[in-house]
Design an enzyme around this catalytic site. Structure first.
Site, PDB file in Angstrom:
ATOM      1  CB  CYS A   2      -0.951   0.037   1.182  1.00  0.00           C
ATOM      2  SG  CYS A   2      -1.878  -1.517   1.452  1.00  0.00           S
ATOM      3  NE  ARG A  27       4.748   0.763  -0.447  1.00  0.00           N
ATOM      4  CZ  ARG A  27       5.602   0.372   0.655  1.00  0.00           C
ATOM      5  NH1 ARG A  27       6.687   0.206   0.242  1.00  0.00           N
ATOM      6  NH2 ARG A  27       4.833  -0.096   1.585  1.00  0.00           N
ATOM      7  CD1 TRP A  74      -0.709  -5.503  -3.605  1.00  0.00           C
ATOM      8  CD2 TRP A  74      -0.552  -6.404  -1.406  1.00  0.00           C
ATOM      9  NE1 TRP A  74      -0.404  -7.107  -3.464  1.00  0.00           N
ATOM     10  CE2 TRP A  74      -0.157  -7.423  -2.097  1.00  0.00           C
ATOM     11  CE3 TRP A  74      -0.515  -6.664  -0.102  1.00  0.00           C
ATOM     12  CZ2 TRP A  74       0.181  -8.641  -1.894  1.00  0.00           C
ATOM     13  CZ3 TRP A  74      -0.091  -7.702   0.303  1.00  0.00           C
ATOM     14  CH2 TRP A  74       0.190  -9.054  -0.544  1.00  0.00           C
ATOM     15  CG  ASN A 100       0.783   1.749   3.934  1.00  0.00           C
ATOM     16  OD1 ASN A 100      -0.269   1.638   3.486  1.00  0.00           O
ATOM     17  ND2 ASN A 100       2.046   2.194   3.325  1.00  0.00           N
ATOM     18  N   GLY A 101       0.145  -1.582   6.595  1.00  0.00           N
ATOM     19  CA  GLY A 101       0.343  -2.600   7.588  1.00  0.00           C
ATOM     20  C   GLY A 101      -0.686  -3.746   8.049  1.00  0.00           C
ATOM     21  CD  GLU A 486      12.927 -20.249  -6.196  1.00  0.00           C
ATOM     22  OE1 GLU A 486      12.150 -21.002  -7.005  1.00  0.00           O
ATOM     23  OE2 GLU A 486      12.931 -18.941  -6.079  1.00  0.00           O
ATOM     24  CE  LYS A 490      14.099 -16.733  -8.512  1.00  0.00           C
ATOM     25  NZ  LYS A 490      12.855 -17.470  -8.303  1.00  0.00           N
ATOM     26  CD  GLU A 493      13.044 -16.655 -12.436  1.00  0.00           C
ATOM     27  OE1 GLU A 493      12.122 -16.742 -13.398  1.00  0.00           O
ATOM     28  OE2 GLU A 493      12.947 -16.889 -11.392  1.00  0.00           O
ATOM     29  CG  HIS A 509      22.809 -42.777  -9.740  1.00  0.00           C
ATOM     30  ND1 HIS A 509      22.950 -44.093  -9.766  1.00  0.00           N
ATOM     31  CD2 HIS A 509      22.586 -42.368  -8.446  1.00  0.00           C
ATOM     32  CE1 HIS A 509      23.153 -44.509  -8.713  1.00  0.00           C
ATOM     33  NE2 HIS A 509      22.876 -43.532  -7.628  1.00  0.00           N
ATOM     34  CE  LYS A 608       5.972 -11.345  -9.679  1.00  0.00           C
ATOM     35  NZ  LYS A 608       6.985 -11.806  -8.980  1.00  0.00           N
TER      36      LYS A 608
HETATM   37  O1  M6R Z   1       2.021 -16.385  -9.546  1.00  0.00           O
HETATM   38  P1  M6R Z   1       2.435 -17.824  -9.440  1.00  0.00           P
HETATM   39  O2  M6R Z   1       3.501 -18.064  -7.882  1.00  0.00           O
HETATM   40  O3  M6R Z   1       1.463 -18.695  -9.746  1.00  0.00           O
HETATM   41  O4  M6R Z   1       3.759 -17.881 -10.456  1.00  0.00           O
HETATM   42  C1  M6R Z   1       4.275 -19.246 -10.641  1.00  0.00           C
HETATM   43  C2  M6R Z   1       5.632 -19.180 -11.537  1.00  0.00           C
HETATM   44  O5  M6R Z   1       5.086 -18.576 -12.855  1.00  0.00           O
HETATM   45  C3  M6R Z   1       6.537 -18.225 -10.806  1.00  0.00           C
HETATM   46  O6  M6R Z   1       6.854 -18.749  -9.722  1.00  0.00           O
HETATM   47  C4  M6R Z   1       7.951 -18.168 -11.922  1.00  0.00           C
HETATM   48  O7  M6R Z   1       8.550 -19.537 -11.950  1.00  0.00           O
HETATM   49  C5  M6R Z   1       8.559 -17.231 -11.446  1.00  0.00           C
HETATM   50  N1  M6R Z   1       9.301 -16.399 -12.751  1.00  0.00           N
HETATM   51  C6  M6R Z   1       9.928 -17.351 -10.611  1.00  0.00           C
HETATM   52  O8  M6R Z   1      10.852 -16.627 -10.337  1.00  0.00           O
END
Ligand code: M6R
Length: 613
Positions: A2, A27, A74, A100-101, A486, A490, A493, A509, A608
């Site tokens: 927010c 925000r 938000w 906010n909060g 994960e 990161k 990507e 293996h 996103k």
């Molecule tokens: O909004 P979501 O968490 O459902 O999104 C899932 C994936 O598209 C998302 O986590 C994607 O892998 C990101 N780019 C990871 O950083």
């Protein structure tokens, strides 16, 4: 989460407020509103949607007031709607509040206010604040705010105006930022600096418990006891673009740094330690205080995509360890085309930052149709997932702008640990003494995250040596393997490095065929009982010429002299390690991306929110 603005001065307040809100729209952007003093007294104007929708709604109206407050929301409590938008007013319309909060005790306060005969229109915790202030409001809004905030638990930045006092705006904060902008013949408040930069660069940063009263010609700041205090004027030197990122070069780095706060918000609202009884986890929001199906659940099924799926893999390990319940976890894009078999005692946990991912929604609908009880974990109130799932546990991470998910991931983990531990208690697997230990460990996580962030220069140095590597493999066992998934995502990507995650025992293996002198192996080593096993895997890849970096506990000496680099993170419960060990990996990915001349906020080919198949 927010954005807040407030203005009092010689200009018309409306354009100043709208302009400030637009600067803060990153925000939160599910609804917006303003409250203004005009010829007709205090008026409030709100709209679901973006700020331009608020503008369209009020453009026909003439609102000439010279003081007011505004908010871009938000959602946390209550879905995005006109009614739940801020400013919220008390039942008599005397006090308007932007916030906010999260007010953690709002439920208890609401019950108390209802017992005093007050009615509520919205689902927000902010309306409770407005009514509480009005409860104490006789003829001095400043003292009413001072009394009301004594009863608030949680985090807040508040902007407040009262119908009878058009000559001042009140601002107060606790654990949520609030800045007072000092102009010539005008003063402002804002949750973030970008909203102020067009008007002034001289500010007071309010500290926890301080209350500011802004008049046209002066701003006074008081401590909690009501004494005036002398604040130092700070000068803002950022340019406007940098300011929106809070001084960080990219949203991703800002969001990495927001993790201690996001984790605090997500964890603290659900942990009860001050009841006089043993520490406990309150998951009333998903029906778990009444046991719901947890005691009788046959199985947990977790489904999600990308980073959220990685959170789910860690969730599986956590549910098995702490609750002793069988768990299946699958990517939603596979799950939706399998023939998943459910019985009515199964619980399906669906995880999504955005709550709009097409595959995840399809998987949720399939599980629901087949009779599973659904729990959604999402960051976005009012998202399709939140609306359709029924039971929702929110990650209170705040808006995540960067495509690469960071704070959403660690707060998803926080939710999963809370659910797993609650399951463990309800199923008789966790005794009170162990629960105290786990809760203490969880409560310490945000401070540990802060410690890791304070050592980021070391990760940056390492990245400057390694960013040109073409093959970076992450390996680990148990929770570390899940964290590797994960970490590798990161890196790939945002830096476009070929990066993969392997269960350390699997390296021999097949994947070891890829290892040569050009390979960097990052070994996550936080599962204390498996240090010797990790040592063997490290020895195997070193024998093929790979460089090896280890991430392990601060007190662990096991890998000294074995690895080429050792990064240390504060010690927590072994099973909670991914929530911390992923942070160095996030930083490493970020710095590699920047060193390669890329924009980590907008990686190629990615979006996103993936709302298509
Ligand atoms: O909004 P979501 O968490 O459902 O999104 C899932 C994936 O598209 C998302 O986590 C994607 O892998 C990101 N780019 C990871 O950083």
């Amino acid at each position: 989460m927010c954005g807040i603005v407030g203005y009092i001065g010689g200009k018309e307040a409306l354009p100043v407020l709208l302009n400030g809100l637009k600067r803060l729209e990153y925000r939160g952007y599910d609804s917006a509103g303003i409250a203004l003093f005009g010829p007709e007294g205090l008026t409030v104007h709100k709209s679901k949607g973006r700020i331009r929708e608020l503008e369209e709604k009020i453009s026909a109206e003439k609102l000439p007031g010279m003081a007011g407050i505004g908010h871009t929301r938000w959602a946390t409590h209550g879905e995005p709607s006109d009614i739940n938008s801020h400013p919220q007013t008390d039942a008599e319309g005397r006090v308007a509040v932007v916030h906010n909060g999260i007010i953690e005790n709002y439920g208890r306060l609401k019950e108390w206010l209802i017992s005093k005969g007050l009615g509520f229109k919205s689902e927000t915790d902010t309306e409770v604040v407005a009514n509480l202030i009005n409860f104490y409001y006789k003829d001095d809004i400043l003292s009413a705010v001072r009394e009301a905030v004594k009863r608030l638990e949680g985090s807040y930045a508040l902007g407040i105006i009262a119908a009878g006092e058009s000559d001042r705006i009140i601002a107060v904060r606790r654990e949520s930022p609030l800045v007072v902008g000092l102009g010539k013949g005008e003063n402002l408040i804002a949750s973030d600096v970008p909203a102020l930069l067009e008007y002034t660069r001289e500010v007071y940063y309010l500290e926890d418990g301080e209350i500011a009263a802004l008049y046209r010609d002066r701003a006074e700041v008081y401590n909690g006891e009501g004494q005036v205090i002398e604040k130092e004027v700070s000068l803002i030197r950022w340019d406007a673009a940098a300011a929106e990122k809070g001084g960080f070069e990219h949203f991703m780095l800002k969001e990495i740094h927001e993790q201690p706060r996001a984790l605090t918000d997500t964890l603290r609202a659900r942990i009860r330690t001050n009841t006089g009884a043993a520490a406990s986890i309150d998951l009333e929001e998903i029906g778990f205080n009444k046991s719901w199906a947890a005691e009788n659940a046959g199985r947990v099924v977790i489904t999600a995509c990308g980073t959220a799926w990685h959170a789910g893999v860690i969730g599986k390990y956590a549910f098995e360890r702490y609750a002793g319940i069988p768990v299946d976890v699958d990517t939603a894009s596979e799950f939706r085309y399998r023939n998943p078999v459910f019985d009515s005692k199964d619980i399906c946990i669906v995880i999504s930052q955005s709550g709009e991912t097409a595959d995840t929604l399809a998987a949720m609908r399939l599980a629901k149709q087949r009779g599973a009880g659904i729990i959604a974990i999402t960051n976005v109130a009012g998202s399709t997932l939140a609306r359709e799932a029924g039971l929702v546990m929110y990650t209170w991470a705040g808006p995540e702008i960067a495509v690469a998910s960071t704070k959403a991931f660690t707060t998803q983990l926080a939710c999963l640990y809370l659910i797993a531990l609650k399951f463990g208690v309800l199923r008789g697997r966790i005794q009170d003494t162990d629960m105290v230990k786990y809760i203490e460990a969880l409560e310490a996580i945000p401070a540990h995250a802060e410690t890791i962030l304070s050592g980021k220069a070391n990760i940056q140095r390492f990245a400057s040596l390694q960013f040109n590597k073409n093959k970076v493999f992450f390996m680990g066992r148990l929770f570390d393997y899940a964290a590797c998934l994960e970490s590798a995502l990161k890196l790939k990507e945002i830096s476009y490095t070929h990066s993969e995650a392997f269960a350390a025992g699997e390296i021999k293996h097949g994947p070891i065929a890829l290892v040569d002198t050009s390979t960097l192996i990052v070994a996550l080593c936080t599962q204390s009982s498996l240090f010797d096993k990790m040592e063997s895997s490290i020895t195997q890849v070193k024998a093929r010429g790979a460089a090896v970096a280890v991430i392990t506990w601060e007190d662990c000496k096991h890998f000294d002299g074995i690895a080429d680099e050792v990064f240390r993170i504060p010690k927590t419960e072994d099973g909670f390690s991914p929530i911390l060990s992923v942070i160095p990996a996030q930083l490493f990915a970020y710095y590699c991306s920047v060193l390669r001349g890329l924009d980590p906020d907008k990686p190629r080919n990615l979006a996103k929110s993936v709302t298509v198949e």
